[in-house]
Each structure stands twice: as C-alpha cells, then as structure tokens.
Design an enzyme around this catalytic site. Structure first.
Site, PDB file in Angstrom:
ATOM      1  N   ARG A 105       0.886  -1.179   0.000  1.00 47.11           N
ATOM      2  CA  ARG A 105       0.000   0.000   0.000  1.00 47.11           C
ATOM      3  C   ARG A 105       0.918   1.222   0.000  1.00 47.11           C
ATOM      4  NH1 ARG A 105      -5.327   1.440   3.459  1.00 47.11           N
ATOM      5  NH2 ARG A 105      -6.094   0.043   1.850  1.00 47.11           N
ATOM      6  N   HIS A 132      -7.360   0.780  -6.410  1.00 53.39           N
ATOM      7  CA  HIS A 132      -7.533  -0.062  -5.204  1.00 53.39           C
ATOM      8  C   HIS A 132      -8.212  -1.370  -5.634  1.00 53.39           C
ATOM      9  CE1 HIS A 132      -7.796  -1.277  -1.193  1.00 53.39           C
ATOM     10  NE2 HIS A 132      -8.714  -0.463  -0.712  1.00 53.39           N
ATOM     11  N   GLN A 135     -10.154  -3.951  -3.269  1.00 53.41           N
ATOM     12  CA  GLN A 135     -11.496  -3.550  -2.847  1.00 53.41           C
ATOM     13  C   GLN A 135     -12.537  -3.954  -3.880  1.00 53.41           C
ATOM     14  OE1 GLN A 135     -12.223  -1.856   0.223  1.00 53.41           O
ATOM     15  NE2 GLN A 135     -14.248  -2.584  -0.378  1.00 53.41           N
ATOM     16  N   ASP A 220     -17.200   7.171  -1.545  1.00 56.25           N
ATOM     17  CA  ASP A 220     -15.935   7.090  -0.802  1.00 56.25           C
ATOM     18  C   ASP A 220     -15.704   8.450  -0.156  1.00 56.25           C
ATOM     19  OD1 ASP A 220     -13.409   6.298   0.072  1.00 56.25           O
ATOM     20  OD2 ASP A 220     -12.459   6.365  -1.906  1.00 56.25           O
ATOM     21  N   CYS A 260     -16.178   1.636   0.551  1.00 58.70           N
ATOM     22  CA  CYS A 260     -15.014   0.819   0.926  1.00 58.70           C
ATOM     23  C   CYS A 260     -14.660   0.971   2.402  1.00 58.70           C
ATOM     24  CB  CYS A 260     -13.821   1.154   0.044  1.00 58.70           C
ATOM     25  SG  CYS A 260     -13.287   2.874   0.138  1.00 58.70           S
ATOM     26  N   ARG A 288     -13.456  -8.583   2.115  1.00 61.72           N
ATOM     27  CA  ARG A 288     -12.034  -8.331   1.842  1.00 61.72           C
ATOM     28  C   ARG A 288     -11.204  -9.557   2.245  1.00 61.72           C
ATOM     29  NH1 ARG A 288     -10.066  -3.172   1.639  1.00 61.72           N
ATOM     30  NH2 ARG A 288      -8.157  -4.248   1.012  1.00 61.72           N
TER      31      ARG A 288
HETATM   32  N1  NVA Z   1      -9.899   6.723  -1.516  1.00 57.08           N
HETATM   33  C1  NVA Z   1      -9.526   6.298  -0.190  1.00 57.08           C
HETATM   34  C2  NVA Z   1      -9.757   4.833  -0.032  1.00 57.08           C
HETATM   35  C3  NVA Z   1      -9.424   4.298   1.352  1.00 57.08           C
HETATM   36  C4  NVA Z   1      -9.623   2.809   1.469  1.00 57.08           C
HETATM   37  C5  NVA Z   1      -8.070   6.656   0.055  1.00 57.08           C
HETATM   38  O1  NVA Z   1      -7.250   6.468  -0.842  1.00 57.08           O
HETATM   39  O2  NVA Z   1      -7.761   7.144   1.156  1.00 57.08           O
HETATM   40  N1   CP Z   2     -11.190  -0.120   2.462  1.00 59.86           N
HETATM   41  C1   CP Z   2      -9.940  -0.171   2.917  1.00 59.86           C
HETATM   42  O1   CP Z   2      -8.994  -0.422   2.160  1.00 59.86           O
HETATM   43  O2   CP Z   2      -9.805   0.046   4.252  1.00 59.86           O
HETATM   44  P1   CP Z   2      -8.453   0.262   5.062  1.00 59.86           P
HETATM   45  O3   CP Z   2      -7.890   1.606   4.635  1.00 59.86           O
HETATM   46  O4   CP Z   2      -8.875   0.258   6.500  1.00 59.86           O
HETATM   47  O5   CP Z   2      -7.497  -0.843   4.747  1.00 59.86           O
END
Ligand code: NVA
Ligand code: CP
Length: 305
Positions: A105, A132, A135, A220, A260, A288
C-alpha cells in the site's frame, strides 16, 4: 523461467479469472463458516508493506494468511530501509528472495509497478493513489452474493474521481457494466481512463440524474489519504454529493449501497446511510478477507504452474 502473476490493477486478471476468484472467495467464506481446516500455505510468508494507514487491508491480509497456515509480516516504511530511501528495485529483489508473496500500500502507482518488475514472487496492489483493486474483488463478490451477475447492470459512483473510481472504471470494462460518475467539476477521474472507457462511462454533475436506473450506488471519502490538507476545500466542493436513504429511493428498487470504508458520516454519507436496508457495507468489508484469500491462492498457484 517462472511466469509470475501480479495483481496491480483489475486488468491483470482476465474476465474469467476475475470471476473465478470472486466465486472461490464465496467458497472459502463458506468453508470458514463451517470451521473447515484449510491450510494449503504452511510455511509460506506474505510481506505486507504499508506506507499509508489501514484497518481492513491489514487485518484481512494478515488473518487470511494465518488461516491458510502461513505467516504475514507487517513492514512499515517508517521502520524499514524503504523509508530511508533504499531503491525500490533493491528492496524488491531482497524482500522477494525471502518471502512467497508481497502486498504493498503506497502513494504512486509507479512504486508498485517498479516493485513488481523486480520481484521474484507475486505482488499485490493494496491501494495506490491511482487504484484499489483488492477492494473491487470484495465489492464484486458482495454484489454477486446479494444480486447475482453484474453484467449489463448500471453502477453509479458518487464523489471524487479517485483511486476507487478508477478501479470501478477498470472493472466496468472487465465485467461489462455501465458506470455513471457523479462528481463536481475539477474532480473528474483520469482523462485517459475516461477516453478509454467512453463507451460505458458517463460523467454527470447532477447527482439525482446519475442515480436514476442504477443498481448499485458507491461512494468514498471526499479527501483520500495524502489529501488531508484539502479537506476543508473539498467539503465545500462535494457538499451536494451526499448519499442518503432519500437518494437511494431515486435508484432502482433493489439497488445496493457500498462504501469501501472508512466512512465520514455527515459528509459523503448521511448519518443513517450505513444502517439503511440497501447498505451491504459490512458484508463488503468482511469480503475483503475472503476475496484476498482467493486472490493469494490464485496468484501463488498460477505463479507455480
Ligand atoms: N480513496 C480512499 C480509499 C481508502 C480505502 C483513500 O485512498 O484514502
Ligand atoms: N477499504 C480499505 O482499504 O480500508 P483500510 O484503509 O482500513 O485498509
């Protein structure tokens, strides 16, 4: 030479493979619900590199690998040499020589691409600024479990043209559904992706128009990780883009709602949205676990064959 399979975007799987993984996810879920012992990955190690925060992704990958009989190793950029500037390619060669699968990540998508290019084991994108895909496996598994095949349906994305929105665009192409995107001016998704998917993706400024005839509504946060300083400005820009039970009434009768998570009640969703009868967000979150177990199984087995 071994053919190493990675999962950096949805399009790294064929349509048939993507469907196979989400069906397998449902099977693995049933096996877990029956308390069945299934430990095909004893002594296998998953390295999990996190340069951003996480609850769901970390817990699901770590629990998933443990349930498979393997081990998961949490690596934060703060405590590894990655955070001190060790080149990605060197880190990739070293880490992949010691483990069986890697998830990352991070910020730029280029980082996961570079890591994968030098890795001797499968690499999974666990969120970048651009995509992502993990997800989307969980979301599509959830839709399948609640409503069946998504092919030919209409999905409406509400809010920012961000990483999740891009992943929905890829998945619309892969699984053949229509995608409406309701977002304010200045927050459109990537123009190249829009051009590539012009046959099935439509951008709306009017939220109510976008939601009409939709089978799935997804939203989101307004400010993603790394955009915290834009929060106030974004609250203004996105003020007309909240998903609520009243909005769901404009969509098709049996439309589902997904997010998500984490969610900001009172911003992109009304206070009561997660508890609405259309909301499947907690199934989506649990999935997930199952979806990524199916993904790891697929990538490890496909890379060894
Ligand atoms: N769009 C959000 C998704 C978090 C799971 C982010 O990138 O922070
Ligand atoms: N939806 C998701 O990826 O959640 P986290 O940021 O908690 O991993």
């Amino acid at each position: 030479m071994k053919n190493i399979r990675h999962f950096l975007t949805e399009l790294d799987l064929s349509q048939a493979e993507f469907k196979q993984v989400i069906q397998r996810a449902t099977q693995l879920k049933q096996m877990r619900n029956r308390d069945e012992d299934f430990t095909p990955f004893k002594n296998k190690v998953l390295a999990m590199i996190f340069e951003k925060s996480s609850t769901r992704t970390r817990v699901s990958f770590e629990a998933g690998m443990a349930q498979f009989g393997g081990h998961a190793m949490f690596l934060s950029s703060r405590d590894t040499q990655l955070g001190r500037g060790e080149p990605i390619q060197d880190s990739s060669k070293v880490i992949s020589s010691m483990v069986d699968i890697v998830m990352i990540r991070t910020f730029s998508h280029k980082i996961v691409e570079e890591f994968a290019a030098h890795s001797s084991v499968p690499v999974i994108n666990a969120l970048t600024d651009e995509y992502h895909p993990c997800q989307l496996l969980a979301d599509m598994q959830t839709y399948l479990e609640h409503r069946g095949d998504i092919q030919g349906k209409t999905v409406t994305w509400v809010g920012d043209g961000n990483n999740m929105c891009h992943s929905y665009m890829n998945t619309a192409k892969l699984l053949d559904f229509k995608l409406n995107i309701a977002c304010p001016e200045g927050y459109d998704p990537d123009p190249q992706l829009l051009a590539d998917n012009a046959d099935r993706v439509t951008v709306y400024r009017d939220l109510n128009e976008a939601v009409k005839n939709s089978d799935l509504i997804v939203t989101d946060v307004w400010a993603s990780m790394g955009q915290e300083e834009e929060q106030k400005a974004r609250e203004k820009s996105f003020a007309d883009y909240q998903v609520s039970p009243a909005l769901m009434k404009i969509a098709n009768k049996d439309a589902l709602f997904m997010h998500c998570l984490p969610a900001h009640r009172g911003e992109e969703i009304s206070e009561d949205m997660l508890e609405d009868s259309s909301s499947v967000v907690f199934d989506e979150a649990e999935n997930r676990l199952h979806a990524q177990k199916a993904l790891m199984e697929f990538l490890i087995n496909a890379s060894n064959s």
